[in-house]
Design an enzyme around this catalytic site. Sequence first.
Site, PDB file in Angstrom:
ATOM      1  CG  ASN A 201      -7.126   6.282   1.326  1.00  0.00           C
ATOM      2  OD1 ASN A 201      -6.030   6.256   1.905  1.00  0.00           O
ATOM      3  ND2 ASN A 201      -7.885   5.213   1.188  1.00  0.00           N
TER       4      ASN A 201
ATOM      5  CG  HIS B 101      -4.435  12.560   5.887  1.00  0.00           C
ATOM      6  ND1 HIS B 101      -3.774  11.356   5.883  1.00  0.00           N
ATOM      7  CD2 HIS B 101      -4.367  13.011   7.167  1.00  0.00           C
ATOM      8  CE1 HIS B 101      -3.326  11.093   7.112  1.00  0.00           C
ATOM      9  NE2 HIS B 101      -3.685  12.082   7.914  1.00  0.00           N
TER      10      HIS B 101
ATOM     11  CB  CYS C  25      -8.944  30.521  -3.657  1.00  0.00           C
ATOM     12  SG  CYS C  25      -8.140  32.032  -4.215  1.00  0.00           S
TER      13      CYS C  25
ATOM     14  CB  CYS D  92      -9.644  31.608  -7.281  1.00  0.00           C
ATOM     15  SG  CYS D  92     -11.085  32.092  -6.312  1.00  0.00           S
TER      16      CYS D  92
ATOM     17  N   GLY E 222      -6.849  -1.387   5.713  1.00  0.00           N
ATOM     18  CA  GLY E 222      -5.789  -0.994   4.777  1.00  0.00           C
ATOM     19  C   GLY E 222      -4.942   0.159   5.244  1.00  0.00           C
ATOM     20  CB  THR E 223      -4.465   2.317   7.754  1.00  0.00           C
ATOM     21  OG1 THR E 223      -3.557   3.339   8.183  1.00  0.00           O
ATOM     22  CG2 THR E 223      -5.232   1.783   8.941  1.00  0.00           C
TER      23      THR E 223
ATOM     24  N   PRO F 272      -3.765  -7.507   4.703  1.00  0.00           N
ATOM     25  CG  PRO F 272      -3.018  -7.393   2.491  1.00  0.00           C
ATOM     26  CD  PRO F 272      -3.859  -6.698   3.484  1.00  0.00           C
TER      27      PRO F 272
ATOM     28  CB  THR G 110     -10.152  -3.815   1.852  1.00  0.00           C
ATOM     29  OG1 THR G 110      -9.260  -3.215   0.908  1.00  0.00           O
ATOM     30  CG2 THR G 110      -9.658  -3.523   3.258  1.00  0.00           C
TER      31      THR G 110
HETATM   32  N1  APR Z   1      -6.234  -4.475   1.229  1.00  0.00           N
HETATM   33  C1  APR Z   1      -6.033  -4.134   2.529  1.00  0.00           C
HETATM   34  N2  APR Z   1      -4.876  -3.612   2.994  1.00  0.00           N
HETATM   35  C2  APR Z   1      -3.879  -3.453   2.097  1.00  0.00           C
HETATM   36  C3  APR Z   1      -4.006  -3.785   0.721  1.00  0.00           C
HETATM   37  C4  APR Z   1      -5.253  -4.315   0.307  1.00  0.00           C
HETATM   38  N3  APR Z   1      -5.472  -4.666  -0.982  1.00  0.00           N
HETATM   39  N4  APR Z   1      -2.829  -3.487   0.091  1.00  0.00           N
HETATM   40  C5  APR Z   1      -2.009  -2.982   1.049  1.00  0.00           C
HETATM   41  N5  APR Z   1      -2.627  -2.979   2.241  1.00  0.00           N
HETATM   42  C6  APR Z   1      -2.126  -2.484   3.536  1.00  0.00           C
HETATM   43  C7  APR Z   1      -0.648  -2.629   3.769  1.00  0.00           C
HETATM   44  O1  APR Z   1      -0.371  -3.880   4.373  1.00  0.00           O
HETATM   45  C8  APR Z   1      -0.382  -1.469   4.744  1.00  0.00           C
HETATM   46  O2  APR Z   1      -0.560  -1.907   6.094  1.00  0.00           O
HETATM   47  O3  APR Z   1      -2.383  -1.101   3.534  1.00  0.00           O
HETATM   48  C9  APR Z   1      -1.467  -0.458   4.416  1.00  0.00           C
HETATM   49  C10 APR Z   1      -0.945   0.780   3.723  1.00  0.00           C
HETATM   50  O4  APR Z   1      -0.132   1.455   4.655  1.00  0.00           O
HETATM   51  P1  APR Z   1       0.576   2.833   4.201  1.00  0.00           P
HETATM   52  O5  APR Z   1       1.176   2.646   2.854  1.00  0.00           O
HETATM   53  O6  APR Z   1       1.408   3.281   5.352  1.00  0.00           O
HETATM   54  O7  APR Z   1      -0.652   3.831   3.982  1.00  0.00           O
HETATM   55  P2  APR Z   1      -1.508   4.563   5.079  1.00  0.00           P
HETATM   56  O8  APR Z   1      -1.637   3.748   6.334  1.00  0.00           O
HETATM   57  O9  APR Z   1      -2.765   4.999   4.418  1.00  0.00           O
HETATM   58  O10 APR Z   1      -0.611   5.878   5.395  1.00  0.00           O
HETATM   59  C11 APR Z   1      -1.184   6.861   6.245  1.00  0.00           C
HETATM   60  O11 APR Z   1       0.660   8.318   5.610  1.00  0.00           O
HETATM   61  O12 APR Z   1       2.030   9.221   3.982  1.00  0.00           O
HETATM   62  C12 APR Z   1       0.931   9.450   4.784  1.00  0.00           C
HETATM   63  O13 APR Z   1      -0.802  10.961   4.305  1.00  0.00           O
HETATM   64  C13 APR Z   1      -0.312   9.700   3.952  1.00  0.00           C
HETATM   65  O14 APR Z   1      -2.610   9.124   4.457  1.00  0.00           O
HETATM   66  C14 APR Z   1      -1.291   8.612   4.383  1.00  0.00           C
HETATM   67  C15 APR Z   1      -0.760   8.224   5.759  1.00  0.00           C
END
Ligand code: APR
Length: 272
Positions: free
Chosen positions: A109, A126, A134, A174, A212-213, A239, A256
């Site tokens: 994030n 990221h 700059c 800058c 959360g990814t 979730p 989370t």
């Molecule tokens: N708590 C936990 N997990 C959650 C919640 C929550 N409240 N809400 C959503 N999620 C989960 C979703 O189920 C999903 O699996 O968070 C995840 C979000 O996934 P993405 O939207 O793909 O985001 P992310 O994994 O951070 O993406 C990675 O992709 O676009 C690029 O650079 C951007 O850093 C980002 C990267």
Amino acid sequence: MARYDKEISQAAEILMKAKRAAAFCGSGISAESGISTFRDPGGIWDRLDLAEVGTADGLMSVLAHDPGRLMPVFLELLDAFENADANPGHAALADLERMGILGTVITQNIDNLQHEAGSGDVIEVHGNLFRMVCLGCGAQKKFERKPLVADIRQKLGLMKYFSLAELAALVPRCGACGALMRPDIVMFGEAVKDLDRAFEASRECDAMLVLGTSGIVYPAAALPYESKQKGAPIIVVNPNENAFFDISDVYVPMKTGEALPAIVGKIRKKAL
Ligand code: APR
């Protein structure tokens, strides 16, 4: 008994034994702060075409030729970034660091919220939207999130149309050389930041929280597999379905912002 109490207790048991756990976070941990994720229904990539604006060149091209198209989502994101605060999920990670359990938070994030929650050891693979770099001399400057966003929104509100030159004027210049600055974030096709340090933390941790990814974007998504390979227990909090379900030792299908404070609470109770 809270829902998923068994999984919360299992996660707490694992973390109580940890001395240098790591956390790997995605946009899901900031969802409860009001910042949209990328791939959930209605997420950012549902409303912006990743192929078109995911790279620096693509984004500049759209801003030069048809910036008005991005404005609705851009303004909504500015709103979210101005109003967001670190949520109980971010705070629980800072607690785990203070408890001597969690070492490094590796986050995908760019929203600065893990820093604002009080975590000291954060790797932003990221980048960070509020650290400007700059384009002339490479100097970096960190800005306070809310005042910077409020200033950009205020200037944007005075614009009649959105020329590239006008939009460029939104971003601070800058202080050293006067050249344009850009947010120090990683667009698709650009090198990820501090990856060596992130891999090292993933290899050396004695537990890995995957929070959360979706686990779709590499090379960052490779990190939890490194921890798994080194024998660290993997705790996934999400979730919904995600790539790391299969390597999880404990899978907590919760948000989370609910699960992490519950895990910290369990640890505190057991430690009494
Ligand atoms: N708590 C936990 N997990 C959650 C919640 C929550 N409240 N809400 C959503 N999620 C989960 C979703 O189920 C999903 O699996 O968070 C995840 C979000 O996934 P993405 O939207 O793909 O985001 P992310 O994994 O951070 O993406 C990675 O992709 O676009 C690029 O650079 C951007 O850093 C980002 C990267």
